[in-house]
Design an enzyme around this catalytic site. Structure first.
Site, PDB file in Angstrom:
ATOM      1  N   THR A 116       1.194  -0.955   0.304  1.00  0.00           N
ATOM      2  CA  THR A 116      -0.448  -0.250  -0.253  1.00  0.00           C
ATOM      3  C   THR A 116       0.976   0.957   0.147  1.00  0.00           C
ATOM      4  O   THR A 116       2.486   1.603   0.352  1.00  0.00           O
ATOM      5  CB  THR A 116      -1.182   0.184   1.511  1.00  0.00           C
ATOM      6  OG1 THR A 116      -0.668   1.373   1.478  1.00  0.00           O
ATOM      7  CG2 THR A 116      -0.373  -0.175   2.318  1.00  0.00           C
ATOM      8  N   ASP A 117       0.635   1.931  -0.407  1.00  0.00           N
ATOM      9  CA  ASP A 117       0.993   3.814  -0.370  1.00  0.00           C
ATOM     10  C   ASP A 117       0.860   3.962   0.708  1.00  0.00           C
ATOM     11  O   ASP A 117       1.915   5.289   1.066  1.00  0.00           O
ATOM     12  CB  ASP A 117       0.245   4.407  -1.263  1.00  0.00           C
ATOM     13  CG  ASP A 117      -0.917   4.119  -0.672  1.00  0.00           C
ATOM     14  OD1 ASP A 117      -2.129   4.057  -0.020  1.00  0.00           O
ATOM     15  OD2 ASP A 117      -1.729   5.604  -1.426  1.00  0.00           O
ATOM     16  N   GLU A 118       0.170   3.703   1.903  1.00  0.00           N
ATOM     17  CA  GLU A 118       0.661   4.124   3.100  1.00  0.00           C
ATOM     18  C   GLU A 118       1.700   3.762   3.505  1.00  0.00           C
ATOM     19  O   GLU A 118       2.071   4.880   5.001  1.00  0.00           O
ATOM     20  CB  GLU A 118      -0.807   3.409   4.075  1.00  0.00           C
ATOM     21  CG  GLU A 118      -1.938   3.627   3.907  1.00  0.00           C
ATOM     22  CD  GLU A 118      -2.860   4.133   4.730  1.00  0.00           C
ATOM     23  OE1 GLU A 118      -4.316   3.512   4.658  1.00  0.00           O
ATOM     24  OE2 GLU A 118      -3.126   4.237   5.757  1.00  0.00           O
ATOM     25  N   TYR A 141      -2.000  -0.158  11.146  1.00  0.00           N
ATOM     26  CA  TYR A 141      -2.363  -1.195  10.115  1.00  0.00           C
ATOM     27  C   TYR A 141      -1.174  -0.966   9.009  1.00  0.00           C
ATOM     28  O   TYR A 141      -0.363  -1.666   8.272  1.00  0.00           O
ATOM     29  CB  TYR A 141      -2.973  -0.493   9.042  1.00  0.00           C
ATOM     30  CG  TYR A 141      -3.266  -0.421   7.893  1.00  0.00           C
ATOM     31  CD1 TYR A 141      -3.510  -2.538   7.309  1.00  0.00           C
ATOM     32  CD2 TYR A 141      -3.191   0.650   6.795  1.00  0.00           C
ATOM     33  CE1 TYR A 141      -2.913  -2.264   5.790  1.00  0.00           C
ATOM     34  CE2 TYR A 141      -3.385  -0.064   5.555  1.00  0.00           C
ATOM     35  CZ  TYR A 141      -3.324  -1.330   4.820  1.00  0.00           C
ATOM     36  OH  TYR A 141      -3.254  -1.708   3.536  1.00  0.00           O
ATOM     37  N   LYS A 145       1.781  -3.857   7.503  1.00  0.00           N
ATOM     38  CA  LYS A 145       2.321  -3.508   5.444  1.00  0.00           C
ATOM     39  C   LYS A 145       3.491  -3.414   5.862  1.00  0.00           C
ATOM     40  O   LYS A 145       4.704  -4.905   4.810  1.00  0.00           O
ATOM     41  CB  LYS A 145       1.238  -2.825   5.444  1.00  0.00           C
ATOM     42  CG  LYS A 145       0.171  -3.155   5.173  1.00  0.00           C
ATOM     43  CD  LYS A 145      -0.545  -4.825   4.784  1.00  0.00           C
ATOM     44  CE  LYS A 145      -0.729  -4.008   3.231  1.00  0.00           C
ATOM     45  NZ  LYS A 145      -1.091  -5.605   2.614  1.00  0.00           N
TER      46      LYS A 145
END
Ligand code: NAD
Ligand code: DAU
Length: 328
Positions: A116-118, A141, A145
Protein backbone atom coordinates in the site's frame (compact mmCIF):
# COMPACT_ATOMS: atom_id res chain seq x y z
CA UNK A 1 0.13 -20.25 -15.04
CA UNK A 2 -1.41 -21.64 -11.83
CA UNK A 3 -1.71 -18.91 -9.19
CA UNK A 4 -2.71 -18.98 -5.53
CA UNK A 5 -4.54 -15.73 -4.69
CA UNK A 6 -4.62 -15.25 -0.94
CA UNK A 7 -7.38 -12.99 0.35
CA UNK A 8 -9.19 -13.73 -2.91
CA UNK A 9 -12.62 -13.60 -1.25
CA UNK A 10 -12.03 -9.99 -0.22
CA UNK A 11 -12.50 -6.79 -2.20
CA UNK A 12 -9.45 -6.36 -4.45
CA UNK A 13 -8.38 -10.02 -4.28
CA UNK A 14 -11.72 -11.17 -5.72
CA UNK A 15 -11.41 -8.72 -8.62
CA UNK A 16 -7.92 -10.11 -9.23
CA UNK A 17 -8.89 -13.79 -9.02
CA UNK A 18 -11.73 -13.22 -11.51
CA UNK A 19 -9.41 -11.24 -13.80
CA UNK A 20 -6.84 -14.06 -13.94
CA UNK A 21 -9.53 -16.71 -14.39
CA UNK A 22 -10.95 -14.69 -17.29
CA UNK A 23 -7.46 -14.46 -18.81
CA UNK A 24 -7.28 -18.27 -18.78
CA UNK A 25 -4.97 -18.76 -15.81
CA UNK A 26 -5.69 -21.47 -13.28
CA UNK A 27 -6.58 -19.85 -9.94
CA UNK A 28 -7.02 -21.13 -6.41
CA UNK A 29 -8.08 -18.82 -3.58
CA UNK A 30 -6.86 -19.22 0.00
CA UNK A 31 -8.96 -17.10 2.35
CA UNK A 32 -9.68 -17.24 6.08
CA UNK A 33 -13.11 -15.65 5.53
CA UNK A 34 -12.71 -13.04 8.22
CA UNK A 35 -15.45 -10.41 8.53
CA UNK A 36 -14.16 -8.96 5.21
CA UNK A 37 -14.10 -12.23 3.26
CA UNK A 38 -17.21 -13.16 1.28
CA UNK A 39 -17.51 -16.18 -1.05
CA UNK A 40 -20.28 -14.28 -2.89
CA UNK A 41 -17.55 -12.04 -4.32
CA UNK A 42 -16.54 -14.99 -6.51
CA UNK A 43 -20.05 -15.95 -7.62
CA UNK A 44 -20.38 -16.90 -11.28
CA UNK A 45 -16.76 -18.06 -11.52
CA UNK A 46 -15.42 -21.58 -11.18
CA UNK A 47 -12.63 -20.66 -8.76
CA UNK A 48 -11.78 -23.15 -6.00
CA UNK A 49 -11.80 -21.59 -2.50
CA UNK A 50 -9.70 -23.12 0.27
CA UNK A 51 -10.81 -21.70 3.62
CA UNK A 52 -7.67 -21.28 5.70
CA UNK A 53 -5.18 -18.92 7.30
CA UNK A 54 -2.02 -17.68 5.57
CA UNK A 55 -0.33 -17.91 8.97
CA UNK A 56 -0.98 -21.70 8.97
CA UNK A 57 1.74 -23.54 6.98
CA UNK A 58 -0.50 -26.58 6.46
CA UNK A 59 -3.33 -24.55 4.95
CA UNK A 60 -0.81 -22.75 2.73
CA UNK A 61 0.75 -26.06 1.62
CA UNK A 62 -2.68 -27.49 0.79
CA UNK A 63 -3.80 -24.50 -1.29
CA UNK A 64 -0.46 -23.74 -2.95
CA UNK A 65 0.29 -27.27 -4.11
CA UNK A 66 1.23 -27.19 -7.79
CA UNK A 67 1.05 -23.39 -8.05
CA UNK A 68 3.64 -21.45 -10.04
CA UNK A 69 2.97 -18.21 -8.18
CA UNK A 70 1.48 -16.72 -5.02
CA UNK A 71 -0.14 -13.27 -5.02
CA UNK A 72 -0.77 -12.15 -1.44
CA UNK A 73 -3.81 -9.94 -0.91
CA UNK A 74 -4.67 -11.47 2.48
CA UNK A 75 -4.48 -8.85 5.19
CA UNK A 76 -6.28 -7.07 7.91
CA UNK A 77 -6.83 -3.97 5.79
CA UNK A 78 -8.71 -1.31 7.74
CA UNK A 79 -6.81 1.50 9.49
CA UNK A 80 -9.63 2.31 11.94
CA UNK A 81 -9.80 -1.31 13.13
CA UNK A 82 -6.02 -1.33 13.66
CA UNK A 83 -6.45 1.63 16.01
CA UNK A 84 -8.96 -0.33 18.10
CA UNK A 85 -6.89 -3.57 18.17
CA UNK A 86 -3.72 -4.33 16.23
CA UNK A 87 -2.90 -7.95 17.16
CA UNK A 88 -4.53 -9.59 14.12
CA UNK A 89 -2.70 -7.13 11.86
CA UNK A 90 0.66 -8.40 13.10
CA UNK A 91 -0.38 -12.04 12.90
CA UNK A 92 -1.70 -11.81 9.34
CA UNK A 93 0.14 -8.94 7.66
CA UNK A 94 3.59 -9.70 9.11
CA UNK A 95 3.69 -13.33 10.31
CA UNK A 96 1.34 -14.55 7.56
CA UNK A 97 3.62 -12.97 4.97
CA UNK A 98 6.55 -14.84 6.51
CA UNK A 99 4.71 -18.18 6.21
CA UNK A 100 3.91 -17.52 2.54
CA UNK A 101 7.50 -16.51 1.80
CA UNK A 102 8.78 -19.71 3.41
CA UNK A 103 6.49 -21.68 1.11
CA UNK A 104 7.57 -19.75 -1.98
CA UNK A 105 11.21 -20.26 -1.01
CA UNK A 106 10.84 -24.01 -0.50
CA UNK A 107 8.95 -24.53 -3.77
CA UNK A 108 10.61 -21.96 -6.06
CA UNK A 109 7.35 -20.07 -6.57
CA UNK A 110 7.04 -16.54 -7.94
CA UNK A 111 5.67 -14.22 -5.24
CA UNK A 112 3.89 -10.85 -5.32
CA UNK A 113 3.17 -8.90 -2.15
CA UNK A 114 0.19 -6.55 -2.49
CA UNK A 115 1.18 -3.56 -0.39
CA UNK A 116 0.00 0.00 0.00
CA UNK A 117 0.99 3.62 -0.51
CA UNK A 118 0.38 4.11 3.22
CA UNK A 119 3.82 2.64 4.02
CA UNK A 120 5.39 5.93 2.83
CA UNK A 121 3.34 7.90 5.38
CA UNK A 122 2.19 11.49 5.14
CA UNK A 123 3.42 13.35 2.02
CA UNK A 124 3.77 17.17 2.03
CA UNK A 125 1.95 19.12 -0.73
CA UNK A 126 3.75 18.87 -4.05
CA UNK A 127 5.72 15.70 -3.21
CA UNK A 128 5.10 12.16 -4.44
CA UNK A 129 6.76 9.04 -3.06
CA UNK A 130 8.99 6.95 -5.30
CA UNK A 131 9.71 3.30 -4.65
CA UNK A 132 13.10 3.78 -2.97
CA UNK A 133 11.78 6.27 -0.41
CA UNK A 134 12.01 5.42 3.29
CA UNK A 135 9.05 3.74 4.97
CA UNK A 136 7.34 6.05 7.48
CA UNK A 137 4.10 4.27 8.44
CA UNK A 138 1.75 6.12 10.79
CA UNK A 139 -0.89 3.57 11.82
CA UNK A 140 -0.63 0.05 13.24
CA UNK A 141 -2.09 -1.11 9.90
CA UNK A 142 0.53 0.59 7.73
CA UNK A 143 3.30 -0.46 10.12
CA UNK A 144 2.19 -4.10 9.73
CA UNK A 145 2.17 -3.73 5.92
CA UNK A 146 5.66 -2.18 6.04
CA UNK A 147 6.77 -5.16 8.15
CA UNK A 148 5.47 -7.48 5.43
CA UNK A 149 7.30 -5.53 2.71
CA UNK A 150 10.58 -5.73 4.62
CA UNK A 151 10.20 -9.50 5.01
CA UNK A 152 9.75 -9.78 1.24
CA UNK A 153 12.87 -7.75 0.47
CA UNK A 154 14.90 -9.80 2.98
CA UNK A 155 13.76 -13.08 1.34
CA UNK A 156 14.77 -11.77 -2.09
CA UNK A 157 18.24 -10.83 -0.93
CA UNK A 158 18.96 -13.63 1.52
CA UNK A 159 17.14 -16.58 -0.05
CA UNK A 160 16.87 -15.51 -3.71
CA UNK A 161 13.06 -15.71 -3.71
CA UNK A 162 11.61 -14.33 -6.95
CA UNK A 163 9.38 -11.74 -5.29
CA UNK A 164 8.09 -8.27 -6.17
CA UNK A 165 5.95 -5.73 -4.31
CA UNK A 166 3.09 -3.55 -5.55
CA UNK A 167 2.11 -0.48 -3.52
CA UNK A 168 -1.38 0.63 -4.43
CA UNK A 169 -3.38 3.74 -3.68
CA UNK A 170 -6.87 3.97 -2.13
CA UNK A 171 -8.98 1.55 -4.11
CA UNK A 172 -12.72 1.73 -4.81
CA UNK A 173 -15.25 -0.20 -6.86
CA UNK A 174 -17.93 -2.90 -6.54
CA UNK A 175 -17.64 -5.54 -3.78
CA UNK A 176 -15.83 -3.32 -1.24
CA UNK A 177 -16.83 -4.11 2.35
CA UNK A 178 -18.82 -1.09 3.59
CA UNK A 179 -16.30 0.22 6.12
CA UNK A 180 -14.07 2.41 3.91
CA UNK A 181 -14.78 6.00 2.87
CA UNK A 182 -16.49 5.38 -0.49
CA UNK A 183 -18.28 2.10 0.33
CA UNK A 184 -19.41 3.29 3.79
CA UNK A 185 -20.55 6.74 2.74
CA UNK A 186 -22.34 5.44 -0.35
CA UNK A 187 -24.31 2.80 1.57
CA UNK A 188 -25.03 5.22 4.43
CA UNK A 189 -26.19 7.88 1.96
CA UNK A 190 -28.47 5.35 0.24
CA UNK A 191 -29.95 4.55 3.67
CA UNK A 192 -30.24 8.18 4.80
CA UNK A 193 -27.69 7.57 7.60
CA UNK A 194 -25.06 10.08 8.82
CA UNK A 195 -21.76 10.47 6.93
CA UNK A 196 -19.06 10.77 9.64
CA UNK A 197 -16.34 13.04 8.21
CA UNK A 198 -13.12 12.81 10.25
CA UNK A 199 -11.82 16.23 11.29
CA UNK A 200 -11.99 18.92 8.62
CA UNK A 201 -12.32 16.44 5.72
CA UNK A 202 -9.48 18.19 3.87
CA UNK A 203 -7.28 15.05 3.84
CA UNK A 204 -6.14 13.96 0.40
CA UNK A 205 -5.87 10.47 -1.10
CA UNK A 206 -5.18 9.02 -4.54
CA UNK A 207 -8.14 6.98 -5.79
CA UNK A 208 -7.86 4.04 -8.16
CA UNK A 209 -10.57 1.72 -9.46
CA UNK A 210 -10.11 -1.92 -8.40
CA UNK A 211 -9.89 -3.02 -12.05
CA UNK A 212 -6.99 -0.64 -12.74
CA UNK A 213 -5.26 -1.64 -9.50
CA UNK A 214 -5.55 -5.31 -10.50
CA UNK A 215 -4.22 -4.60 -14.01
CA UNK A 216 -1.15 -3.11 -12.34
CA UNK A 217 -0.69 -6.09 -10.03
CA UNK A 218 -1.04 -8.49 -12.97
CA UNK A 219 1.77 -6.67 -14.80
CA UNK A 220 3.92 -6.87 -11.66
CA UNK A 221 3.21 -10.61 -11.46
CA UNK A 222 4.14 -11.24 -15.09
CA UNK A 223 6.92 -8.70 -15.64
CA UNK A 224 8.11 -7.41 -12.26
CA UNK A 225 11.75 -7.84 -11.34
CA UNK A 226 12.88 -9.81 -8.31
CA UNK A 227 13.08 -7.26 -5.49
CA UNK A 228 11.23 -4.73 -7.68
CA UNK A 229 8.72 -2.40 -6.04
CA UNK A 230 5.96 -0.80 -8.16
CA UNK A 231 3.67 2.04 -7.11
CA UNK A 232 0.09 1.82 -8.47
CA UNK A 233 -1.34 5.33 -8.21
CA UNK A 234 -4.64 7.03 -8.90
CA UNK A 235 -6.25 10.47 -9.07
CA UNK A 236 -5.71 12.74 -6.07
CA UNK A 237 -8.84 14.13 -4.41
CA UNK A 238 -9.70 15.85 -1.15
CA UNK A 239 -12.08 13.73 0.98
CA UNK A 240 -14.74 16.47 0.90
CA UNK A 241 -14.67 16.43 -2.93
CA UNK A 242 -15.23 12.67 -2.93
CA UNK A 243 -18.10 13.08 -0.46
CA UNK A 244 -19.67 15.82 -2.64
CA UNK A 245 -19.71 13.38 -5.55
CA UNK A 246 -21.34 10.68 -3.42
CA UNK A 247 -24.04 13.16 -2.32
CA UNK A 248 -24.66 14.21 -5.91
CA UNK A 249 -24.77 10.64 -7.24
CA UNK A 250 -27.06 9.28 -4.50
CA UNK A 251 -29.21 12.41 -4.28
CA UNK A 252 -28.78 12.30 -0.48
CA UNK A 253 -29.22 15.37 1.68
CA UNK A 254 -26.21 17.45 2.73
CA UNK A 255 -27.67 17.35 6.25
CA UNK A 256 -26.28 13.81 6.56
CA UNK A 257 -22.73 15.16 6.58
CA UNK A 258 -21.34 15.29 10.16
CA UNK A 259 -17.84 16.46 11.05
CA UNK A 260 -16.75 14.16 13.89
CA UNK A 261 -13.67 13.48 16.04
CA UNK A 262 -10.63 12.85 13.86
CA UNK A 263 -8.87 9.50 13.40
CA UNK A 264 -5.86 9.16 15.74
CA UNK A 265 -2.58 9.67 13.84
CA UNK A 266 -4.52 10.58 10.68
CA UNK A 267 -2.30 11.07 7.62
CA UNK A 268 -3.19 14.26 5.72
CA UNK A 269 -2.01 13.23 2.30
CA UNK A 270 -0.80 10.27 0.25
CA UNK A 271 0.78 10.65 -3.15
CA UNK A 272 2.81 8.21 -5.21
CA UNK A 273 4.72 8.35 -8.46
CA UNK A 274 3.76 5.45 -10.77
CA UNK A 275 6.36 6.12 -13.50
CA UNK A 276 8.02 2.74 -13.00
CA UNK A 277 4.80 0.76 -13.55
CA UNK A 278 3.83 2.96 -16.50
CA UNK A 279 7.19 1.94 -17.96
CA UNK A 280 5.87 -1.66 -18.06
CA UNK A 281 2.91 -0.41 -20.12
CA UNK A 282 0.34 0.20 -17.36
CA UNK A 283 -2.21 2.99 -17.65
CA UNK A 284 -5.48 3.29 -15.70
CA UNK A 285 -8.65 2.92 -17.77
CA UNK A 286 -11.08 4.53 -15.31
CA UNK A 287 -11.37 8.29 -14.83
CA UNK A 288 -12.35 8.91 -11.21
CA UNK A 289 -15.60 10.69 -12.15
CA UNK A 290 -16.74 7.69 -14.22
CA UNK A 291 -15.47 5.10 -11.76
CA UNK A 292 -17.27 6.58 -8.77
CA UNK A 293 -20.48 6.90 -10.79
CA UNK A 294 -20.23 3.21 -11.77
CA UNK A 295 -19.48 2.26 -8.16
CA UNK A 296 -22.36 4.22 -6.62
CA UNK A 297 -24.71 2.75 -9.25
CA UNK A 298 -23.49 -0.75 -8.31
CA UNK A 299 -24.23 -0.19 -4.59
CA UNK A 300 -27.64 1.25 -5.47
CA UNK A 301 -28.39 -1.93 -7.48
CA UNK A 302 -26.80 -4.46 -5.16
CA UNK A 303 -28.51 -3.95 -1.81
CA UNK A 304 -28.76 -7.77 -1.82
CA UNK A 305 -24.95 -7.80 -1.47
CA UNK A 306 -24.39 -5.18 1.24
CA UNK A 307 -27.54 -5.17 3.36
CA UNK A 308 -26.85 -8.62 4.88
CA UNK A 309 -23.30 -7.45 5.72
CA UNK A 310 -24.60 -4.49 7.73
CA UNK A 311 -25.75 -6.67 10.62
CA UNK A 312 -24.19 -8.71 13.46
CA UNK A 313 -20.42 -8.13 13.77
CA UNK A 314 -20.69 -5.09 11.51
CA UNK A 315 -23.12 -3.30 13.81
CA UNK A 316 -20.96 -4.05 16.87
CA UNK A 317 -17.94 -2.61 15.06
CA UNK A 318 -19.90 0.39 13.82
CA UNK A 319 -21.08 1.22 17.34
CA UNK A 320 -17.55 0.93 18.74
CA UNK A 321 -16.05 3.10 15.98
CA UNK A 322 -18.78 5.72 15.58
CA UNK A 323 -21.28 5.84 18.48
CA UNK A 324 -19.15 8.17 20.61
CA UNK A 325 -18.48 10.35 17.56
CA UNK A 326 -22.06 10.64 16.36
CA UNK A 327 -24.05 10.74 19.59
CA UNK A 328 -24.41 14.17 21.21
P1 NAD B 1 -10.28 -6.75 2.33
O1 NAD B 1 -10.27 -6.45 3.79
O2 NAD B 1 -11.49 -6.45 1.52
O3 NAD B 1 -10.00 -8.31 2.12
C1 NAD B 1 -9.00 -9.00 2.82
C2 NAD B 1 -9.23 -10.49 2.57
O4 NAD B 1 -8.18 -11.20 3.23
C3 NAD B 1 -10.55 -11.00 3.12
O5 NAD B 1 -11.16 -11.85 2.19
C4 NAD B 1 -10.13 -11.78 4.36
O6 NAD B 1 -11.01 -12.84 4.69
C5 NAD B 1 -8.76 -12.27 3.97
N1 NAD B 1 -7.88 -12.56 5.11
C6 NAD B 1 -7.65 -11.77 6.18
N2 NAD B 1 -6.80 -12.38 7.03
C7 NAD B 1 -6.47 -13.58 6.46
C8 NAD B 1 -5.62 -14.65 6.83
N3 NAD B 1 -4.93 -14.62 7.99
N4 NAD B 1 -5.51 -15.71 6.01
C9 NAD B 1 -6.21 -15.75 4.85
N5 NAD B 1 -7.05 -14.77 4.45
C10 NAD B 1 -7.16 -13.70 5.25
O7 NAD B 1 -8.99 -6.07 1.76
P2 NAD B 1 -8.76 -5.29 0.38
O8 NAD B 1 -9.19 -3.90 0.55
O9 NAD B 1 -9.26 -6.11 -0.73
O10 NAD B 1 -7.16 -5.27 0.35
C11 NAD B 1 -6.45 -6.37 -0.21
C12 NAD B 1 -4.97 -6.11 -0.09
O11 NAD B 1 -4.65 -4.91 -0.79
C13 NAD B 1 -4.49 -5.91 1.34
O12 NAD B 1 -3.25 -6.51 1.46
C14 NAD B 1 -4.37 -4.40 1.48
O13 NAD B 1 -3.36 -4.08 2.42
C15 NAD B 1 -3.98 -4.01 0.08
N6 NAD B 1 -4.38 -2.65 -0.34
C16 NAD B 1 -5.68 -2.25 -0.17
C17 NAD B 1 -6.06 -0.99 -0.63
C18 NAD B 1 -7.47 -0.46 -0.46
O14 NAD B 1 -7.70 0.72 -0.68
N7 NAD B 1 -8.45 -1.28 -0.10
C19 NAD B 1 -5.11 -0.16 -1.24
C20 NAD B 1 -3.79 -0.61 -1.39
C21 NAD B 1 -3.45 -1.88 -0.93
O1 DAU C 1 -3.94 4.21 0.72
C1 DAU C 1 -4.23 2.84 0.60
C2 DAU C 1 -5.04 2.41 1.80
O2 DAU C 1 -6.34 2.96 1.61
C3 DAU C 1 -5.13 0.89 1.96
O3 DAU C 1 -3.85 0.38 2.23
C4 DAU C 1 -6.08 0.52 3.09
O4 DAU C 1 -6.25 -0.90 3.13
C5 DAU C 1 -7.41 1.17 2.86
O5 DAU C 1 -8.25 0.93 3.98
C6 DAU C 1 -7.26 2.67 2.64
O6 DAU C 1 -6.87 3.36 3.86
P1 DAU C 1 -7.44 4.79 4.25
O7 DAU C 1 -7.39 4.92 5.72
O8 DAU C 1 -6.86 5.87 3.43
O9 DAU C 1 -8.95 4.58 3.73
P2 DAU C 1 -10.36 4.89 4.41
O10 DAU C 1 -11.39 4.61 3.38
O11 DAU C 1 -10.52 4.26 5.74
O12 DAU C 1 -10.27 6.48 4.63
C7 DAU C 1 -10.09 7.35 3.52
C8 DAU C 1 -10.14 8.76 4.05
O13 DAU C 1 -11.48 9.02 4.51
C9 DAU C 1 -9.23 9.00 5.24
O14 DAU C 1 -8.71 10.32 5.18
C10 DAU C 1 -10.16 8.88 6.43
C11 DAU C 1 -11.48 9.39 5.89
N1 DAU C 1 -12.67 8.78 6.54
C12 DAU C 1 -12.80 7.44 6.51
C13 DAU C 1 -13.86 6.83 7.13
C14 DAU C 1 -13.99 5.32 7.13
C15 DAU C 1 -13.63 9.59 7.12
O15 DAU C 1 -13.54 10.84 7.10
N2 DAU C 1 -14.69 8.99 7.74
C16 DAU C 1 -14.84 7.63 7.79
O16 DAU C 1 -15.82 7.14 8.41
Amino acid sequence: MKVMVTGGAGFIGSHFAKRLATAGDSVVVLDKLTYAGNPRNLEGYDIPLVVGDIADPEAVAQAAAGCDAIVNFAAESHVDRSILAAGDFITTDVYGTHVLLEHARAHGQRYVQVSTDEVYGDLPPGESAVEGDPLMPSSPYSASKAGGDLQVLAYVRTHGVNASISRGANTYGPFQYPEKLISLFTTNALDGQPLPVYGDGRQRREWIHAEDHCAGIELVLRQGEPGGIYNVGGEERENLDVIEQILALTGASRDLLKHVADRAGHDRRYSIDSTRLRGLGWAPKWKFADGIAQTVAWYAERRDWWEPIKSGEYLAYYREQYAHRLEP
